[in-house]
Structure formats: C-alpha cells, structure tokens
Scaffold this motif. Structure first.
Motif, mmCIF file in Angstrom:
data_model
loop_
_atom_site.group_PDB
_atom_site.id
_atom_site.type_symbol
_atom_site.label_atom_id
_atom_site.label_comp_id
_atom_site.label_asym_id
_atom_site.label_seq_id
_atom_site.Cartn_x
_atom_site.Cartn_y
_atom_site.Cartn_z
ATOM 1 N N THR A 10 14.816 -12.456 1.252
ATOM 2 C CA THR A 10 13.389 -12.274 1.530
ATOM 3 C C THR A 10 12.597 -12.974 0.436
ATOM 4 O OG1 THR A 10 13.122 -10.220 0.232
ATOM 5 C CG2 THR A 10 13.861 -9.999 2.534
ATOM 6 N N VAL A 13 5.830 -4.277 1.564
ATOM 7 C CA VAL A 13 6.013 -4.438 0.115
ATOM 8 C C VAL A 13 5.876 -3.090 -0.579
ATOM 9 C CG1 VAL A 13 5.086 -5.482 -1.981
ATOM 10 C CG2 VAL A 13 5.234 -6.842 0.111
ATOM 11 N N LEU A 39 16.307 -6.434 0.046
ATOM 12 C CA LEU A 39 15.456 -7.513 -0.452
ATOM 13 C C LEU A 39 16.152 -8.869 -0.492
ATOM 14 C CD1 LEU A 39 13.520 -5.773 -3.376
ATOM 15 C CD2 LEU A 39 12.750 -6.224 -1.049
ATOM 16 N N TYR A 47 0.575 -1.560 -2.742
ATOM 17 C CA TYR A 47 0.321 -2.998 -2.809
ATOM 18 C C TYR A 47 -0.737 -3.368 -1.787
ATOM 19 C CZ TYR A 47 1.224 -8.037 -3.071
ATOM 20 O OH TYR A 47 1.086 -9.392 -3.258
ATOM 21 N N ARG A 94 -2.558 -8.786 -4.878
ATOM 22 C CA ARG A 94 -2.164 -10.196 -4.826
ATOM 23 C C ARG A 94 -2.856 -11.023 -5.901
ATOM 24 N NH1 ARG A 94 -3.749 -14.483 -0.171
ATOM 25 N NH2 ARG A 94 -2.180 -16.073 -0.572
ATOM 26 N N TYR A 144 11.147 -13.750 -5.188
ATOM 27 C CA TYR A 144 10.060 -13.726 -6.159
ATOM 28 C C TYR A 144 10.419 -12.853 -7.366
ATOM 29 C CZ TYR A 144 5.481 -12.914 -8.242
ATOM 30 O OH TYR A 144 4.435 -12.820 -9.131
ATOM 31 N N ASN A 182 4.806 -11.407 3.512
ATOM 32 C CA ASN A 182 4.936 -10.124 2.827
ATOM 33 C C ASN A 182 3.837 -9.164 3.270
ATOM 34 O OD1 ASN A 182 7.066 -10.784 0.541
ATOM 35 N ND2 ASN A 182 5.630 -12.499 0.603
ATOM 36 N N ASP A 238 1.729 -6.058 3.380
ATOM 37 C CA ASP A 238 1.475 -5.187 2.231
ATOM 38 C C ASP A 238 2.108 -3.802 2.385
ATOM 39 O OD1 ASP A 238 -0.297 -4.593 4.234
ATOM 40 O OD2 ASP A 238 -2.069 -4.535 2.969
ATOM 41 N N LEU A 277 3.275 -14.046 -4.198
ATOM 42 C CA LEU A 277 3.665 -13.642 -2.850
ATOM 43 C C LEU A 277 2.684 -14.168 -1.811
ATOM 44 C CD1 LEU A 277 4.765 -9.910 -3.323
ATOM 45 C CD2 LEU A 277 6.195 -11.960 -3.241
ATOM 46 N N LEU A 312 10.064 -11.738 -1.108
ATOM 47 C CA LEU A 312 9.835 -10.734 -2.149
ATOM 48 C C LEU A 312 11.026 -10.665 -3.095
ATOM 49 C CD1 LEU A 312 8.270 -8.427 -3.459
ATOM 50 C CD2 LEU A 312 9.189 -6.887 -1.708
#
Length: 624
Positions: free
Chosen positions: A429, A482, A426, A490, A496, A434, A477, A479, A472, A431
């Motif tokens: 990235t 993720v 990660l 997700y 989202r 975040y 990203n 899904d 995101l 994600l």
C-alpha cells in the motif's frame, strides 16, 4: 467504420467538436466528479471559438490534418491536466509548462499518478488513425473532394462562442478559489482568464515601488494582534554565534512522529529530538507550484510563493533578501546540499538568488542508486559532514541546508535499506511504503546527528528540521482507512498539510509550542534565536517569530485555493468567496458552523499575500 470515415471526411468540424466535448465532459468527471451541463456550456463556447478559428484559417486541403492535430493536442492537455490534478489536487494553468523540463526527473511519481481510465482521452484518436491507415491502404485519398463550411455560419458561431466565453469569464472574475473558478469557467476559458489576470498584475507592478510595498506590508501586519503584550523578546540570541544546520525532509508529514506500529516507533530519532528541542506540532506547508524548491525559498526568505510559477523559475534572477545574506554579515559561510542535479527546479538560479556561497549537487555524491534521484540520505549526510568539518577546522561559523530525497514519492525504499517490517495490512500500500520511507529518513538523520556529535559540532550547532510538504496522496489513502490502520484521527486536509518543525538549540531543553505556524515563519524564528533583529536590519518578512507571538494566521494557496488560511483555531477554505467557505477545528478536525468570526482573517491574509506577490516581483534583478 466506413460511416465514421465518411463523416470525418465531410465534416471534420462537427465530428471534432463532438469528440472534444466528450473529453471535456470526461475531464469534468475526473476532476470535479460531475459533468455539470450548465458549466459545460462554457467549455463548448471556448471549443467552438477555437475550431472556428481553425476553420477560417485553414484551406480545405489541410482541414482534416489541422482538426486532427487540434483534437490530439487538446486530448494531451486534458490527459496531462487530469494526471496533474491527481498528484497536486489543483487544475494547472499554462504556467505549469515552465515545469515540463522537470517531468523526466520525477517520472516515477508521474507514472504512479496515472490511472488506466485516464487513457480514455485517446481512444478516438486510435480509431481515427486506424481509419486513416485503412484509407491509405485502399488508395482513397479524397483528393478531388472538398467540403468547406459556409463562412458566414462560421463567423456567427465564432462570435456567439466569444460572447458566451466572455460572459463566463466575467462572471468568474471575482472568484478567488482557483478550483471553483476552473469549474465555473471551463478548462480553456480558465487558461485565458489566468493569462488576462497575469497581464493585469504585470501592468500594475510596473508602476510599483519596493520601499512603498514593504512599508504597506509592515503597516498591514501592525493591524493584526499577533501578540497580546509588548513583553521583551524571549529566546533572543539563545543560539547566537552557533552554527546553523537546516534539514528539509522530503514529503514528511507530522503524524508519524510519536507513532508506533507493532510496538516499534516510526521516527525514534525525531521522537528523541522532540524531547530536547522546540517542537511545533501545529505547523503547516505553504508551498506553491515549485514544491520542494518553494519550501527552500520560503524558509530562507519569509516570502510567500506566488502560486502561479515555481519561485526558483520565476524569481531566480533576483536579489532575494534572505537568511544566507543576513548571516554573511556575521561572517557565516552558507552551503546547501541536494543529491539531484542543481538544474532540477532551477536551483542553479535559486541558490545565487538566495545568496548561498556554495552548493553541492549530484556530482558531489556517490550514486548508491537509492531511488530515481540517485544517492541516499546517508550519502547526502556523509558528504555534508565532511564539508562541515572542513569549515570547523577553519574556525568558520556556517549555515548548512540539507534537502533530503529518500522519502520522495512513490516511496520505494530498497529492501537492503528498509529498517522496519510492516504489518500485513499495510504491505503493498502507499501508506505502508510511505511509513517505510519516513522511517529510513529518520534513521539516516540519526546517523547524521551521531556524526555531528562525534565530530564535536553538535554542542555548537542549532539544528532546524522541518517537512517540505505532504507525502500521502488523497486518492490512494482514504482518511477513514488511514485512521483505522494507524489508530489516529487523520484528516485529508489538516493532517495531510501538517508538517513537523523541530528546532534544537543546545542547552535550551524541550518546549512544545502550541501556536500555529507555516514555512514563512521559519526564517524569523531562526533569526530571533541567532540574535538578529529583522526590524533593526530593515528586513521585510511576511512570517513571524513563532516563539514570541500569541496568535498567528498563515495563508496557503495552490494545494488549497487562494484565501485559505490556518490560524490558532481553524483551517479555513473559501468557496466562491468567504461566505460559502468551510472551517475545520485544528484539534478536533470537526466542521465549524459559525465562520463569521474569521472574516477579518480571510481579508487580512488575501491582502498580505497580494503584498508579498508585489514585493517579490519588485525585487531587483541580479547582475548577469
């Protein structure tokens, strides 16, 4: 190069038309993922009309300059709209120009949304400028040479363009889905259609009546079976007389709650708070063009955002019925805290419109350079706690709103403020960034709660925590990726737009409320807990008390097309209308094949949001 120069000199009309149409095709590829020749005809008709007007109104001497500027302007518009779509997921109309003054404030977010391919819109301009410079160096000014198109042909082309554009706009007039409408009409026709629609709405509202609109909204809501029984209200007055603190968490989705990475909780503070509060796991954003400021507007007013303009910009000159105004009748002092300049998203208009007594903005905080906005959440809470303790010493009940900013896109947390270590997969990235930002936001909130406890405020305060909108970006990203990285399911829409709502009332303990909710429901829910009957107050709310309904339906627009809604079972997104729409199960996130049971909810939410729009337009203006 000489051939290009000669062609441009002899017929700028034809060359510019070809160049702009290539860019229209490029725009469709970026936004709609296909060129669609049949729909490109609508773009061609609008471009033709625009260029014909320029041809008819411009003398031969200035044609090259005017057509060059038109090409540059449309290139810039298409570029900006592509970047806008990349961030917001919708095609902007001319009303987005109201937000141009905000761009510098979020330049890091804007910059992160630009893709290298987006600059293709400007390649031809660079070539043409180079050709022009070469001509100047050679002394070839083409002064004695004039070439004017035959006016009769230009008039014929203009009329044909107008007829075709009119046909496309008429065919798309019944489409509620803005993305489908923009795709069907074409970029320029879509702008004209938006202006025509706005004019019709403004004309219709001139003869409107606020009381009649409020009555119509109440009558409509009475037709929806929000409750199975007429049992007495639950939790009415459970927090009566207590202080109220509302914390709006920037770009905070619901999925990080109870999520762990490498055995470490992402949101340990919120996890603990959920264990001693009302928690609403199926709660969704409803913001419009105003983003964070729209969330502030909704949570305080229970009025839907209009979608075409930030509510602070469009209606900051009104007297908006609100929670601060209701609490003022109970002798509460209402303050709001945000570390940015108060003019950002016209909050200098929004806060008086909502009836706040005082706001604290950038000059009130020490700039510890956390991100582009300035001060960190820790600094936000430090100052806020000082002000609230001062009110406590005056024995004044208070309503305090905190707007956090440390988890704002692009989610870059200074190294010395990071609280977690990411798995290698990660790192670097969006994600990962975040989750790091969300974790810091949670950490800062924990320090604030500790401060409330140490100051003796905690046991006499209702704390409301919710997310303002998603964080995101879909383009960054996938899904499936993720889901694999986090070990969760997700979905690019349900997950989202799912944000947390947590309400802590001292002495009430934990309760998970499974029903669906949205940001228009915050104010009625808080009012119920404070023992304020909106019915007795004659207050028009377009949301509902989530603790006392069995069924709910909440509409969403802007980030989803108008007509989209969440109910207790599904997310519904229309196509051109209801029949070609799609529905996803909120729990399984799987597609629902039979959408027929949800037709009434679709019709209902369209009418409810229309009434909300009419209501806010009819609100009285504040005295200068």
């Amino acid at each position: 190069m000489r051939l290009l120069s000669d062609g441009y000199r002899r017929s700028p009309f034809v060359l510019i038309f070809i160049l702009i149409m290539l860019k229209m095709a490029l725009f469709r590829q970026f936004v709609f993922h296909g060129i669609q020749i049949d729909k490109l005809i609508g773009d061609a008709a609008a471009v033709l009309v625009l260029l014909c007007i320029a041809e008819l109104l411009t003398s031969a001497k200035w044609k090259g300059t005017v057509f060059g500027w038109l090409n540059g302007l449309l290139s810039l518009m298409l570029f900006a709209s592509t970047v806008y779509f990349s961030y917001y997921g919708t095609v902007p109309t001319y009303t987005a120009l109201h937000g141009l003054n905000q761009v510098l404030q979020i330049r890091s977010s804007v910059g992160a949304s630009i893709q290298p391919a987006n600059y293709l819109f400007f390649i031809d301009i660079l070539v043409l400028v180079f050709v022009y410079i070469v001509k100047l160096v050679r002394g070839d000014h083409n002064r004695g040479r004039k070439h004017a198109a035959k006016l009769s042909y230009v008039w014929i082309a203009a009329v044909i363009g107008l007829i075709v554009s009119g046909f496309y706009m008429k065919a798309g007039s019944a489409i509620a889905n803005e993305m489908v409408e923009a795709e069907s009409l074409g970029f320029l026709n879509y702008q004209v259609a938006a202006a025509v629609k706005a004019n019709k709405e403004n004309q219709a509202i001139k003869n409107g009546d606020l009381a009649e609109t409020a009555a119509a909204a109440a009558s409509l809501q009475a037709t929806y079976s929000y409750r199975d029984t007429n049992a007495a209200l639950n939790y009415f007055g459970a927090a009566k007389g207590k202080n109220v603190i509302v914390v709006q968490l920037e770009a905070f989705q619901n999925f990080p709650i109870h999520l762990s990475l490498g055995g470490k909780e992402i949101t340990p503070v919120l996890n603990q708070l959920v264990g001693d509060s009302f928690y609403f796991p199926h709660f969704f954003q409803q913001i419009g063009q105003g983003n964070t400021s729209d969330a502030e507007f909704m949570s305080n007013s229970s009025i839907y955002p209009a979608g075409v303009i930030a509510m602070s910009t469009g209606y900051g000159d009104r007297v908006v019925p609100s929670l601060p105004r209701l609490l003022k009748q109970e002798d509460y002092k209402s303050n709001t805290f945000h570390i940015n300049d108060v003019t950002f998203w016209d909050r200098n208009l929004l806060y008086p419109a909502l009836g706040f007594d005082k706001y604290y903005d950038k000059p009130s905080f020490k700039n510890d350079h956390f991100n582009a906005f300035g001060a960190s959440d820790e600094e936000l809470y430090r100052v806020g706690l000082e002000k609230l303790q001062a009110l406590q010493e005056q024995s004044k009940p208070f309503y305090a709103q905190f707007i956090t900013a440390s988890s704002h896109h692009p989610f870059k947390v200074p190294v010395n403020k990071q609280q977690i270590t990411l798995p290698d997969a990660l790192k670097d990235t969006q994600l990962g960034d975040y989750l790091t930002a969300v974790n810091y936001t949670d950490y800062a909130l924990g320090k604030f709660i500790d401060g409330l406890k140490a100051s003796g405020l905690w046991d006499n305060t209702m704390l409301v925590v919710y997310g303002d909108h998603f964080g995101l970006q879909t383009k960054d990203n996938d899904d499936t990726w993720v889901s694999e990285q986090l070990g969760i399911h997700y979905d690019e829409r349900i997950s989202r737009f799912n944000i947390p709502l947590i309400i802590h009332v001292p002495g009430e303990g934990a309760k998970v409320v499974e029903g669906v909710g949205g940001q228009v429901d915050i104010m009625p829910t808080v009012s119920n807990l404070l023992g304020i009957s909106l019915g007795d107050e004659g207050f028009t709310a377009f949301g509902h008390d989530l603790l006392n309904i069995d069924h709910n339906v909440v509409g969403m627009r802007y980030y989803l097309p108008t007509g989209s809604f969440f109910n207790n079972d599904i997310l519904f997104v229309p196509g051109k209308g209801f029949d070609d729409g799609t529905a996803l199960d909120l729990r399984t996130m799987e597609k629902i094949t039979d959408i027929s049971p949800y037709q009434d909810d679709y019709n209902y939410i369209l009418e409810l949001m229309k009434l909300s729009d009419n209501y806010v337009r009819l609100l009285p203006k504040r005295a200068p």
